[in-house]
Design a protein around this motif. Structure first.
Motif, PDB file in Angstrom:
ATOM      1  N   ALA A 137     -35.127 -36.836  21.443  1.00  0.00           N
ATOM      2  CA  ALA A 137     -34.988 -35.376  21.504  1.00  0.00           C
ATOM      3  C   ALA A 137     -33.529 -34.947  21.481  1.00  0.00           C
ATOM      4  CB  ALA A 137     -35.680 -34.833  22.753  1.00  0.00           C
ATOM      5  N   VAL A 138     -32.697 -35.600  22.283  1.00  0.00           N
ATOM      6  CA  VAL A 138     -31.276 -35.227  22.341  1.00  0.00           C
ATOM      7  C   VAL A 138     -30.613 -35.461  20.991  1.00  0.00           C
ATOM      8  CG1 VAL A 138     -29.027 -35.839  23.327  1.00  0.00           C
ATOM      9  CG2 VAL A 138     -30.998 -35.498  24.828  1.00  0.00           C
ATOM     10  N   LEU A 139     -30.824 -36.636  20.407  1.00  0.00           N
ATOM     11  CA  LEU A 139     -30.200 -36.910  19.110  1.00  0.00           C
ATOM     12  C   LEU A 139     -30.754 -35.994  18.024  1.00  0.00           C
ATOM     13  CD1 LEU A 139     -29.665 -40.764  19.183  1.00  0.00           C
ATOM     14  CD2 LEU A 139     -27.986 -38.942  19.476  1.00  0.00           C
ATOM     15  N   GLY A 140     -32.014 -35.624  18.118  1.00  0.00           N
ATOM     16  CA  GLY A 140     -32.575 -34.636  17.186  1.00  0.00           C
ATOM     17  C   GLY A 140     -31.880 -33.292  17.320  1.00  0.00           C
ATOM     18  N   ASN A 141     -31.626 -32.866  18.566  1.00  0.00           N
ATOM     19  CA  ASN A 141     -30.904 -31.603  18.807  1.00  0.00           C
ATOM     20  C   ASN A 141     -29.474 -31.678  18.292  1.00  0.00           C
ATOM     21  OD1 ASN A 141     -33.130 -30.476  20.076  1.00  0.00           O
ATOM     22  ND2 ASN A 141     -32.394 -30.938  22.137  1.00  0.00           N
ATOM     23  N   VAL A 142     -28.835 -32.826  18.498  1.00  0.00           N
ATOM     24  CA  VAL A 142     -27.466 -33.005  18.014  1.00  0.00           C
ATOM     25  C   VAL A 142     -27.447 -32.879  16.487  1.00  0.00           C
ATOM     26  CG1 VAL A 142     -25.565 -34.659  17.781  1.00  0.00           C
ATOM     27  CG2 VAL A 142     -26.682 -34.339  20.001  1.00  0.00           C
ATOM     28  N   TRP A 143     -28.413 -33.507  15.811  1.00  0.00           N
ATOM     29  CA  TRP A 143     -28.472 -33.410  14.357  1.00  0.00           C
ATOM     30  C   TRP A 143     -28.658 -31.953  13.913  1.00  0.00           C
ATOM     31  CZ3 TRP A 143     -27.028 -34.149   9.822  1.00  0.00           C
ATOM     32  CH2 TRP A 143     -27.740 -33.671   8.731  1.00  0.00           C
ATOM     33  N   VAL A 144     -29.562 -31.233  14.529  1.00  0.00           N
ATOM     34  CA  VAL A 144     -29.805 -29.828  14.148  1.00  0.00           C
ATOM     35  C   VAL A 144     -28.525 -29.012  14.334  1.00  0.00           C
ATOM     36  CG1 VAL A 144     -31.064 -27.721  14.753  1.00  0.00           C
ATOM     37  CG2 VAL A 144     -32.293 -29.890  14.527  1.00  0.00           C
ATOM     38  N   GLY A 145     -27.848 -29.180  15.472  1.00  0.00           N
ATOM     39  CA  GLY A 145     -26.612 -28.439  15.725  1.00  0.00           C
ATOM     40  C   GLY A 145     -25.503 -28.800  14.757  1.00  0.00           C
TER      41      GLY A 145
END
Length: 193
Positions: free
Chosen positions: A64-72
């Motif tokens: 989840a965190v790495l997914g959020n980092v990618w989106v940002g």
């Protein structure tokens, strides 16, 4: 090489630091650009190193965190909306940050905190040399190099690396022109080629 490269005001030293991050920590599939696949690879690698399996809370949190980092990252840096962040887009984004470090974005803080939590394998709120060296090894950084780097940013082990200190060193890595600044070493190397 890149169309606007000559127009950028990034020093050669900071450029080397930005590209080190790009090549070692982000472009995991070595395609020459950062995309969603790189984050999937990173998540799997992190979970494997830490022994987290699908269904474990830490496994799900990492994804989840790495997914959020990618989106940002994509929203901020992918200027041509092609689903990938090029070297040029990457460097421009960090140069904007360097001009105003108070403009830090949520995903940048999430990634910084993720890296701290990843390195603090014991969960005691600090990073020690053994923890740091183990995580660096998962990014193909030799133990000798990472121990030397750890010694440099901890002043030979005299400075405790808690979350606040890690944040200071992180900012220094991104913004400092001083080649001997301790923050330059938080990603496991002591020289930028």
């Amino acid at each position: 090489m890149w169309s606007d490269w000559g127009k950028m005001s990034i020093s050669q030293f900071r450029m080397k630091k930005f590209m080190y991050l790009f090549n070692v920590f982000f472009d995991r599939n070595k395609s020459g650009a950062i995309d969603k696949k790189d984050f999937d690879i990173a998540a799997e690698k992190v979970c494997t190193v830490r022994g987290w399996k699908e269904g474990d809370p830490q496994y799900e949190k990492t994804k989840a965190v790495l997914g959020n980092v990618w989106v940002g990252l994509k929203e901020k840096a992918d200027k041509d909306n092609d689903g990938q962040v090029t070297c040029e887009e990457w460097c421009k984004m960090w140069e904007e940050y360097c001009r105003d470090p108070t403009s830090v974005l949520d995903w940048q803080n999430q990634f910084r905190d993720f890296m701290f939590d990843l390195e603090d394998t014991s969960g005691d709120g600090t990073i020690d040399e053994e923890e740091f060296t183990m995580i660096c090894a998962s990014y193909n950084i030799t133990p000798e190099e990472s121990k030397d780097a750890f010694s440099k940013f901890t002043a030979n082990g005299t400075i405790e690396i808690d979350r606040a200190k890690f944040g200071e060193l992180w900012n220094e890595y991104l913004t400092s022109e001083d080649t001997s600044a301790p923050g330059n070493f938080i990603f496991g190397v002591t020289k930028f080629e």
